[in-house]
Motif scaffolding. Structure first.
Motif, PDB file in Angstrom:
ATOM      1  N   SER A  12      15.641  37.139  30.706  1.00  0.00           N
ATOM      2  CA  SER A  12      16.165  38.176  29.927  1.00  0.00           C
ATOM      3  C   SER A  12      16.866  39.416  30.457  1.00  0.00           C
ATOM      4  CB  SER A  12      14.981  38.695  29.040  1.00  0.00           C
ATOM      5  OG  SER A  12      14.304  37.551  28.183  1.00  0.00           O
ATOM      6  N   LEU A  14      17.993  43.580  29.643  1.00  0.00           N
ATOM      7  CA  LEU A  14      17.672  44.716  28.661  1.00  0.00           C
ATOM      8  C   LEU A  14      18.388  45.733  29.065  1.00  0.00           C
ATOM      9  CD1 LEU A  14      15.404  46.683  30.108  1.00  0.00           C
ATOM     10  CD2 LEU A  14      13.918  44.628  29.483  1.00  0.00           C
ATOM     11  N   ALA A  24      11.420  47.510  26.771  1.00  0.00           N
ATOM     12  CA  ALA A  24      10.942  46.344  26.363  1.00  0.00           C
ATOM     13  C   ALA A  24       9.510  45.864  26.685  1.00  0.00           C
ATOM     14  CB  ALA A  24      11.990  45.237  26.526  1.00  0.00           C
ATOM     15  N   ASP A  25       8.943  45.031  26.114  1.00  0.00           N
ATOM     16  CA  ASP A  25       7.385  44.422  26.800  1.00  0.00           C
ATOM     17  C   ASP A  25       7.818  43.137  27.008  1.00  0.00           C
ATOM     18  OD1 ASP A  25       6.362  46.840  26.176  1.00  0.00           O
ATOM     19  OD2 ASP A  25       5.593  45.936  24.150  1.00  0.00           O
ATOM     20  N   ILE A  26       7.288  42.591  28.045  1.00  0.00           N
ATOM     21  CA  ILE A  26       7.090  41.209  28.404  1.00  0.00           C
ATOM     22  C   ILE A  26       5.713  40.715  28.015  1.00  0.00           C
ATOM     23  CG2 ILE A  26       7.020  39.517  30.069  1.00  0.00           C
ATOM     24  CD1 ILE A  26       8.701  41.239  32.123  1.00  0.00           C
ATOM     25  N   TRP A  33       0.585  42.314  28.020  1.00  0.00           N
ATOM     26  CA  TRP A  33       1.875  42.431  27.920  1.00  0.00           C
ATOM     27  C   TRP A  33       2.131  43.371  28.903  1.00  0.00           C
ATOM     28  CZ3 TRP A  33      -0.673  45.441  24.457  1.00  0.00           C
ATOM     29  CH2 TRP A  33      -0.542  46.775  24.205  1.00  0.00           C
ATOM     30  N   THR A  57       7.548  35.860  26.049  1.00  0.00           N
ATOM     31  CA  THR A  57       8.562  36.419  25.204  1.00  0.00           C
ATOM     32  C   THR A  57       8.876  37.968  25.454  1.00  0.00           C
ATOM     33  OG1 THR A  57       6.715  37.079  23.628  1.00  0.00           O
ATOM     34  CG2 THR A  57       7.991  34.755  23.533  1.00  0.00           C
ATOM     35  N   LEU A  58      10.164  38.185  25.101  1.00  0.00           N
ATOM     36  CA  LEU A  58      10.461  39.636  25.516  1.00  0.00           C
ATOM     37  C   LEU A  58      10.291  40.463  24.059  1.00  0.00           C
ATOM     38  CD1 LEU A  58      11.687  41.686  27.476  1.00  0.00           C
ATOM     39  CD2 LEU A  58      13.773  41.149  26.744  1.00  0.00           C
ATOM     40  N   ARG A  59       9.792  41.409  23.847  1.00  0.00           N
ATOM     41  CA  ARG A  59       9.669  42.095  22.640  1.00  0.00           C
ATOM     42  C   ARG A  59      10.393  43.390  22.601  1.00  0.00           C
ATOM     43  NH1 ARG A  59       3.717  42.701  21.204  1.00  0.00           N
ATOM     44  NH2 ARG A  59       3.169  43.895  23.128  1.00  0.00           N
ATOM     45  N   GLU A  60      11.472  43.432  21.925  1.00  0.00           N
ATOM     46  CA  GLU A  60      12.340  44.705  21.642  1.00  0.00           C
ATOM     47  C   GLU A  60      12.108  44.876  20.072  1.00  0.00           C
ATOM     48  OE1 GLU A  60      15.782  44.875  24.518  1.00  0.00           O
ATOM     49  OE2 GLU A  60      15.528  42.682  23.949  1.00  0.00           O
TER      50      GLU A  60
END
Length: 93
Positions: A12, A14, A24-26, A33, A57-60
């Protein structure tokens, strides 16, 4: 566990927001996370390796963007309190 599972990579990108704000968070399936920081404006390529069955997943935007600023009090005479020298400086005074 007789055999270690095959690891797969997920990538990913960012853009950093500075070291005091997560970009972001992984999300690590069933584990939690990790907040990711980077220099403001820098584009970062993240590569996460894990078992094929696990989900990353990448959390944005990140869940808690300023969590990196929260630090507990340093406890004197604890292993975490001692300053550590980088490996290249071991043996020097």
């Amino acid at each position: 566990m007789k055999e270690f599972p095959t690891l797969v990579a997920q990538e990913s990108t960012l853009v950093g927001r500075g070291y005091l704000e997560a970009a972001a968070d992984i999300r690590l399936s069933s584990a939690g996370w990790v907040a990711v920081t980077a220099v403001e404006g820098d584009q970062v390529l993240l590569r996460v390796h894990g078992p094929e069955a696990a989900g990353f997943t990448l959390r944005e935007p990140p869940l808690l963007p300023h969590i990196v600023s929260l630090k507990g009090e340093r406890i004197r005479k604890s292993p975490a309190y001692e300053l550590m020298k980088p490996a290249g400086m071991l043996g020097s005074k």
